[in-house]
Enzyme design. Sequence first.
Site, PDB file in Angstrom:
ATOM      1  N   GLY A  78       2.223  -5.845 -27.884  1.00  0.00           N
ATOM      2  CA  GLY A  78       1.825  -7.128 -28.471  1.00  0.00           C
ATOM      3  C   GLY A  78       1.404  -8.176 -27.459  1.00  0.00           C
ATOM      4  N   ILE A  85      -0.250 -13.275 -26.246  1.00  0.00           N
ATOM      5  CA  ILE A  85       0.710 -12.614 -27.138  1.00  0.00           C
ATOM      6  C   ILE A  85       0.194 -12.686 -28.570  1.00  0.00           C
ATOM      7  CG2 ILE A  85       2.103 -14.737 -27.386  1.00  0.00           C
ATOM      8  CD1 ILE A  85       4.609 -12.834 -27.510  1.00  0.00           C
ATOM      9  N   CYS A  86       0.411 -11.601 -29.286  1.00  0.00           N
ATOM     10  CA  CYS A  86      -0.063 -11.498 -30.655  1.00  0.00           C
ATOM     11  C   CYS A  86       1.082 -11.848 -31.615  1.00  0.00           C
ATOM     12  CB  CYS A  86      -0.545 -10.064 -30.878  1.00  0.00           C
ATOM     13  SG  CYS A  86      -1.231  -9.778 -32.499  1.00  0.00           S
ATOM     14  N   VAL A  87       1.152 -13.118 -32.011  1.00  0.00           N
ATOM     15  CA  VAL A  87       2.116 -13.516 -33.038  1.00  0.00           C
ATOM     16  C   VAL A  87       1.393 -14.397 -34.062  1.00  0.00           C
ATOM     17  CG1 VAL A  87       4.293 -13.290 -31.746  1.00  0.00           C
ATOM     18  CG2 VAL A  87       3.020 -15.397 -31.583  1.00  0.00           C
ATOM     19  N   ARG A  91      -1.480 -18.116 -34.584  1.00  0.00           N
ATOM     20  CA  ARG A  91      -2.853 -17.943 -35.060  1.00  0.00           C
ATOM     21  C   ARG A  91      -2.972 -18.537 -36.461  1.00  0.00           C
ATOM     22  NH1 ARG A  91      -2.398 -11.936 -33.829  1.00  0.00           N
ATOM     23  NH2 ARG A  91      -2.373 -11.925 -36.071  1.00  0.00           N
TER      24      ARG A  91
END
Length: 150
Positions: A78, A85-87, A91
């Site tokens: 992630g 960071i993909c959270v 977003r």
Amino acid sequence: MTALRRIQKELTDVRNKPVEGLIVEPDDDNLFVWRCAVKASSDSPYKGGTFRFTLTLPENFPFKAPTVVFITKIYHPGINEEGHICVPVLRDQWKPTVTLSSVLAIIQEKVNNPSPDDPFEPDIAAQMKNDHAKFLATAKEWTKKYASVP
């Protein structure tokens, strides 16, 4: 300036209720930039590691989400090579009511509990699913190489 007042309040909240394993230091000259670190928990693939990241607040905070960039390299499905960071909360799920304490807790949770779902690094996610032992070995190796505090 609304953003600055909100940031000061958020910083006070973070300092009054510190999260174990999380370090937050605002930049001396700019409260919009926080230098942070997550100490990986003992049951994490990254145990023993401290992962530094910068949380940058936009001028129109809290109406726009902060930007988070990891400075410490981490072998994580992630978090990509650039340190993003993909959270979802950073977003499309951002709301002005989201607190920075909760954002930091989400980041800490994401670091300690990598998931191959919704990955930023599909290759690492695939390895995590298909060759978990190799994923763990690489995560441990990278932690030792990049995130160990001497």
